[in-house]
Design an enzyme around this catalytic site. Structure first.
Site, PDB file in Angstrom:
ATOM      1  N   ASP A  37       0.811  -1.217   0.000  1.00  0.00           N
ATOM      2  CA  ASP A  37       0.000   0.000   0.000  1.00  0.00           C
ATOM      3  C   ASP A  37       0.849   1.273   0.000  1.00  0.00           C
ATOM      4  O   ASP A  37       0.387   2.328   0.425  1.00  0.00           O
ATOM      5  CB  ASP A  37      -0.969  -0.018   1.195  1.00  0.00           C
ATOM      6  CG  ASP A  37      -0.220  -0.130   2.514  1.00  0.00           C
ATOM      7  OD1 ASP A  37       1.016  -0.355   2.484  1.00  0.00           O
ATOM      8  OD2 ASP A  37      -0.870   0.012   3.571  1.00  0.00           O
ATOM      9  N   HIS A 241      23.168   6.469 -20.170  1.00  0.00           N
ATOM     10  CA  HIS A 241      22.201   6.669 -19.077  1.00  0.00           C
ATOM     11  C   HIS A 241      22.508   5.732 -17.914  1.00  0.00           C
ATOM     12  O   HIS A 241      21.643   5.015 -17.406  1.00  0.00           O
ATOM     13  CB  HIS A 241      20.763   6.493 -19.586  1.00  0.00           C
ATOM     14  CG  HIS A 241      20.286   7.662 -20.397  1.00  0.00           C
ATOM     15  ND1 HIS A 241      19.078   7.693 -21.055  1.00  0.00           N
ATOM     16  CD2 HIS A 241      20.858   8.865 -20.657  1.00  0.00           C
ATOM     17  CE1 HIS A 241      18.947   8.851 -21.684  1.00  0.00           C
ATOM     18  NE2 HIS A 241      20.014   9.580 -21.452  1.00  0.00           N
ATOM     19  N   ASP A 258      25.530  13.739 -14.836  1.00  0.00           N
ATOM     20  CA  ASP A 258      24.404  14.288 -15.597  1.00  0.00           C
ATOM     21  C   ASP A 258      23.246  14.338 -14.608  1.00  0.00           C
ATOM     22  O   ASP A 258      22.684  13.302 -14.253  1.00  0.00           O
ATOM     23  CB  ASP A 258      24.110  13.352 -16.781  1.00  0.00           C
ATOM     24  CG  ASP A 258      22.985  13.870 -17.676  1.00  0.00           C
ATOM     25  OD1 ASP A 258      22.229  14.758 -17.232  1.00  0.00           O
ATOM     26  OD2 ASP A 258      22.858  13.365 -18.814  1.00  0.00           O
ATOM     27  N   ASP A 269      18.669  20.154 -16.817  1.00  0.00           N
ATOM     28  CA  ASP A 269      19.356  18.958 -17.327  1.00  0.00           C
ATOM     29  C   ASP A 269      20.787  19.363 -17.673  1.00  0.00           C
ATOM     30  O   ASP A 269      21.026  19.963 -18.721  1.00  0.00           O
ATOM     31  CB  ASP A 269      18.598  18.437 -18.565  1.00  0.00           C
ATOM     32  CG  ASP A 269      19.188  17.145 -19.104  1.00  0.00           C
ATOM     33  OD1 ASP A 269      20.090  16.566 -18.469  1.00  0.00           O
ATOM     34  OD2 ASP A 269      18.736  16.710 -20.185  1.00  0.00           O
ATOM     35  N   HIS A 348      24.698   9.839 -30.129  1.00  0.00           N
ATOM     36  CA  HIS A 348      23.386  10.434 -29.855  1.00  0.00           C
ATOM     37  C   HIS A 348      23.231  11.775 -30.562  1.00  0.00           C
ATOM     38  O   HIS A 348      24.091  12.154 -31.349  1.00  0.00           O
ATOM     39  CB  HIS A 348      23.124  10.523 -28.347  1.00  0.00           C
ATOM     40  CG  HIS A 348      24.162  11.310 -27.566  1.00  0.00           C
ATOM     41  ND1 HIS A 348      24.191  12.671 -27.547  1.00  0.00           N
ATOM     42  CD2 HIS A 348      25.179  10.898 -26.771  1.00  0.00           C
ATOM     43  CE1 HIS A 348      25.178  13.081 -26.758  1.00  0.00           C
ATOM     44  NE2 HIS A 348      25.804  12.018 -26.286  1.00  0.00           N
ATOM     45  N   HIS A 352      17.671  18.039 -26.788  1.00  0.00           N
ATOM     46  CA  HIS A 352      16.216  17.834 -26.791  1.00  0.00           C
ATOM     47  C   HIS A 352      15.548  19.037 -26.131  1.00  0.00           C
ATOM     48  O   HIS A 352      16.179  19.777 -25.375  1.00  0.00           O
ATOM     49  CB  HIS A 352      15.871  16.552 -26.016  1.00  0.00           C
ATOM     50  CG  HIS A 352      16.556  16.472 -24.681  1.00  0.00           C
ATOM     51  ND1 HIS A 352      16.061  17.086 -23.553  1.00  0.00           N
ATOM     52  CD2 HIS A 352      17.735  15.904 -24.305  1.00  0.00           C
ATOM     53  CE1 HIS A 352      16.887  16.867 -22.535  1.00  0.00           C
ATOM     54  NE2 HIS A 352      17.914  16.161 -22.964  1.00  0.00           N
ATOM     55  N   HIS A 359      12.822  15.441 -21.091  1.00  0.00           N
ATOM     56  CA  HIS A 359      12.756  15.299 -22.545  1.00  0.00           C
ATOM     57  C   HIS A 359      11.394  15.867 -22.917  1.00  0.00           C
ATOM     58  O   HIS A 359      10.397  15.146 -22.980  1.00  0.00           O
ATOM     59  CB  HIS A 359      12.894  13.837 -22.973  1.00  0.00           C
ATOM     60  CG  HIS A 359      14.267  13.285 -22.718  1.00  0.00           C
ATOM     61  ND1 HIS A 359      14.581  11.963 -22.811  1.00  0.00           N
ATOM     62  CD2 HIS A 359      15.424  13.913 -22.367  1.00  0.00           C
ATOM     63  CE1 HIS A 359      15.874  11.795 -22.528  1.00  0.00           C
ATOM     64  NE2 HIS A 359      16.399  12.957 -22.246  1.00  0.00           N
ATOM     65  N   GLU A 382      24.239  19.017 -25.893  1.00  0.00           N
ATOM     66  CA  GLU A 382      24.965  18.051 -25.069  1.00  0.00           C
ATOM     67  C   GLU A 382      25.786  17.029 -25.855  1.00  0.00           C
ATOM     68  O   GLU A 382      25.541  15.834 -25.792  1.00  0.00           O
ATOM     69  CB  GLU A 382      23.970  17.306 -24.169  1.00  0.00           C
ATOM     70  CG  GLU A 382      22.745  16.735 -24.878  1.00  0.00           C
ATOM     71  CD  GLU A 382      21.884  15.906 -23.915  1.00  0.00           C
ATOM     72  OE1 GLU A 382      22.424  15.013 -23.245  1.00  0.00           O
ATOM     73  OE2 GLU A 382      20.655  16.172 -23.859  1.00  0.00           O
ATOM     74  N   TYR A 386      32.622   9.123 -26.209  1.00  0.00           N
ATOM     75  CA  TYR A 386      32.652   8.005 -25.265  1.00  0.00           C
ATOM     76  C   TYR A 386      33.561   6.926 -25.844  1.00  0.00           C
ATOM     77  O   TYR A 386      33.200   6.283 -26.844  1.00  0.00           O
ATOM     78  CB  TYR A 386      31.231   7.463 -25.053  1.00  0.00           C
ATOM     79  CG  TYR A 386      30.224   8.581 -24.813  1.00  0.00           C
ATOM     80  CD1 TYR A 386      30.011   9.090 -23.531  1.00  0.00           C
ATOM     81  CD2 TYR A 386      29.524   9.157 -25.882  1.00  0.00           C
ATOM     82  CE1 TYR A 386      29.116  10.132 -23.326  1.00  0.00           C
ATOM     83  CE2 TYR A 386      28.630  10.201 -25.681  1.00  0.00           C
ATOM     84  CZ  TYR A 386      28.424  10.682 -24.411  1.00  0.00           C
ATOM     85  OH  TYR A 386      27.544  11.720 -24.206  1.00  0.00           O
ATOM     86  N   ARG A 404      30.809  14.163 -21.581  1.00  0.00           N
ATOM     87  CA  ARG A 404      29.659  14.887 -22.135  1.00  0.00           C
ATOM     88  C   ARG A 404      29.626  16.246 -21.442  1.00  0.00           C
ATOM     89  O   ARG A 404      29.933  16.338 -20.246  1.00  0.00           O
ATOM     90  CB  ARG A 404      28.348  14.125 -21.888  1.00  0.00           C
ATOM     91  CG  ARG A 404      27.109  14.833 -22.388  1.00  0.00           C
ATOM     92  CD  ARG A 404      25.868  13.941 -22.563  1.00  0.00           C
ATOM     93  NE  ARG A 404      25.373  13.363 -21.328  1.00  0.00           N
ATOM     94  CZ  ARG A 404      25.487  12.096 -20.991  1.00  0.00           C
ATOM     95  NH1 ARG A 404      26.109  11.251 -21.797  1.00  0.00           N
ATOM     96  NH2 ARG A 404      24.999  11.638 -19.852  1.00  0.00           N
ATOM     97  N   GLU A 406      26.855  19.298 -21.107  1.00  0.00           N
ATOM     98  CA  GLU A 406      25.455  19.591 -21.422  1.00  0.00           C
ATOM     99  C   GLU A 406      25.021  20.898 -20.778  1.00  0.00           C
ATOM    100  O   GLU A 406      25.100  21.058 -19.559  1.00  0.00           O
ATOM    101  CB  GLU A 406      24.557  18.448 -20.909  1.00  0.00           C
ATOM    102  CG  GLU A 406      23.069  18.714 -21.122  1.00  0.00           C
ATOM    103  CD  GLU A 406      22.189  17.514 -20.771  1.00  0.00           C
ATOM    104  OE1 GLU A 406      22.554  16.734 -19.871  1.00  0.00           O
ATOM    105  OE2 GLU A 406      21.129  17.377 -21.413  1.00  0.00           O
TER     106      GLU A 406
HETATM  107  N1  GLY Z   1      19.673  13.291 -18.712  1.00  0.00           N
HETATM  108  C1  GLY Z   1      19.248  12.724 -19.902  1.00  0.00           C
HETATM  109  C2  GLY Z   1      19.665  13.525 -21.039  1.00  0.00           C
HETATM  110  O1  GLY Z   1      20.625  14.240 -20.947  1.00  0.00           O
HETATM  111  O2  GLY Z   1      19.024  13.539 -22.050  1.00  0.00           O
HETATM  112 MN    MN Z   2      21.317  15.149 -19.190  1.00  0.00          MN
HETATM  113 MN    MN Z   3      19.709  15.980 -21.866  1.00  0.00          MN
END
Ligand code: GLY
Ligand code: MN
Ligand code: MN
Length: 436
Positions: A37, A241, A258, A269, A348, A352, A359, A382, A386, A404, A406
């Site tokens: 619950d 991720h 991140d 983000d 990638h 976004h 996102h 971003e 890698y 990365r 971002e």
């Molecule tokens: N944190 C997920 C991204 O950077 O899209």
């Molecule tokens: Mn991110």
């Molecule tokens: Mn992102």
């Protein structure tokens, strides 16, 4: 804070396209059971919140243009002393009218009873099928009831229209009040990243840095991150991720964080990558400079009218040149770009949309054509490189370098503003922060 007048304005804008034959009906997000619950912390569905500012579960929003008893109907939980004793205060029907501007507020338990009346005579039902299955069932049952009475002159709806693209189109350009909340989420996240950078030392565990991030989020009034924080050291920095966050951080590791706070439902983000011991090695630094140069090149392209993929094109060009320079790619630049030789290192996209969802909703292509940027759009930039140990023909000294960078930007009339500009990102600035 977003004023009730802004929510009212959004509902009005959404209703503009409906005509008097249309009706919008949107359920709140369902609660998610965790075990027995206990439930996961409740978070309102972003579309429902965007139109109401109402954060409680068990609610349904109806917008019925030109309806005599009121256009904005909110079904919600009633005030109930015994329940509130256990679970906390509720807005109730009075509150829904007074604080949220509903023209009519009804108890959620009476939804099935009222729905046939609300739907009858409306040709087009604009809804969000799939968000809340229990609700979908109630809606379809109500339609069935009306169909059963068409011989008495009742008119059942003739179409169900997905309302989400219209809402997402509205959500794409942020208002000044929304940008202020995103700024606040970014400001909190900036402090959190700085705290993690300053407290990092070889030998601690990734989750200990995650704890420092969350500490800063909570301390500044952001109860939840906008997504699970990624704290990846060494080889884990190459997993896009990565959320296990359970490894020990070694002396020569890079640490990729991140992480972003959610503040009053709006997301930040941000990603930064730094050396665990406070000093970039020659290889780490070489790759870092490439990623940074690619990010700066992408940011430089941003202005109204630019098509979405222009940023990615700027990034892959700089990354390919950089990988060629350091010898990780070999051959002719033009050929390498044509064959997307960067893909094993950068797999990638440039970023976004960012807003109520990390996102954020909104199409990138419309009628087969890439969207062009407009003032008020908020998104991430971003790029990353890698170098997993399993990429063929890569000398060992480059292995497990995952980087990365971002940032979050808003498009302005003439270019863009980097909303996260206060979080250091040059090699010199990061090393200075880590040196205290
Ligand atoms: N944190 C997920 C991204 O950077 O899209
Ligand atoms: Mn991110
Ligand atoms: Mn992102």
């Amino acid at each position: 804070m977003i004023k009730m007048t802004e929510y009212a304005q959004r509902r009005k804008q959404l209703m503009k396209h409906l005509g008097t034959q249309g009706l919008v009906i949107i359920p709140a997000a369902p609660m998610a059971n965790r075990s027995n619950d206990t439930f996961y912390p409740y978070r309102q569905h972003s579309d429902f919140y965007y139109l109401t500012g109402f954060a409680e579960p068990e609610a349904v929003l109806v917008l019925a243009p030109k309806r005599a008893a009121g256009e904005f109907v909110l079904f919600c939980r009633p005030r109930e002393r015994a329940k509130e004793q256990w679970e906390g205060l509720r807005t109730g029907q009075d509150g829904a009218r007074k604080k949220f501007g509903a023209n009519q507020a009804l108890p959620i338990a009476d939804l099935a009873k009222h729905l046939p009346d609300l739907l009858e005579g409306r040709e087009h039902i604009h809804c969000t099928l799939g968000v809340n299955k229990d609700f979908d069932e109630i809606l379809l049952q109500a339609v069935k009831q009306i169909r059963g009475k068409i011989r008495s002159g009742l008119q059942s709806p003739v179409s169900f229209v997905d309302i989400t693209p219209s809402i997402h189109e509205m959500r794409l350009c942020k208002s000044p009040a929304e940008i202020a909340l995103i700024r606040k989420a970014i400001d909190i996240s900036t402090h959190a990243h700085l705290r993690a950078m300053q407290l990092c030392k070889p030998g601690i565990y990734e989750y200990q840095l995650e704890a420092e991030l969350l500490h800063e989020f909570y301390r500044q009034g952001a109860r939840y991150p906008s997504y699970t924080s990624i704290v990846g050291s060494g080889a884990n920095s190459c997993i896009l991720h990565y959320v296990d966050n359970d490894q020990k951080i070694n002396h020569r590791d890079l640490v990729l964080i991140d992480a972003g706070a959610e503040y009053q439902m709006y997301a930040a983000d941000l990603t930064r990558t730094f050396p665990a011991n406070g000093k970039f090695s020659a290889e780490q630094r070489a790759i870092y400079e490439i990623v940074l140069a690619s990010q700066l090149a992408a940011i430089k392209t941003i202005k109204p009218g630019i098509a979405w993929p222009v940023m990615q094109q700027a990034i892959v060009k700089v990354i390919t040149e950089g990988l060629l320079d350091v010898g990780l790619l070999k051959g002719n630049l033009k050929k390498l770009l044509e064959t997307q030789a960067y893909l094993p290192f950068y797999m990638h996209k440039s970023g976004h949309w960012l807003g109520l969802d990390v996102h954020d909703m909104g199409r990138y292509k419309v009628q087969g054509k890439w969207r062009t940027l407009r003032p008020g759009m908020v998104f991430t930039v971003e790029p990353g490189i890698y170098i997993s140990a399993d990429i063929p023909h890569v000398p060992k000294r480059w292995h497990n370098i995952g980087i990365r960078i971002e940032d979050d930007v808003v498009v302005t009339k003439t270019g863009c503003e980097v909303l996260s500009k206060n979080l250091p990102k040059t090699v010199a600035d990061i090393e200075a922060v880590m040196a205290g």
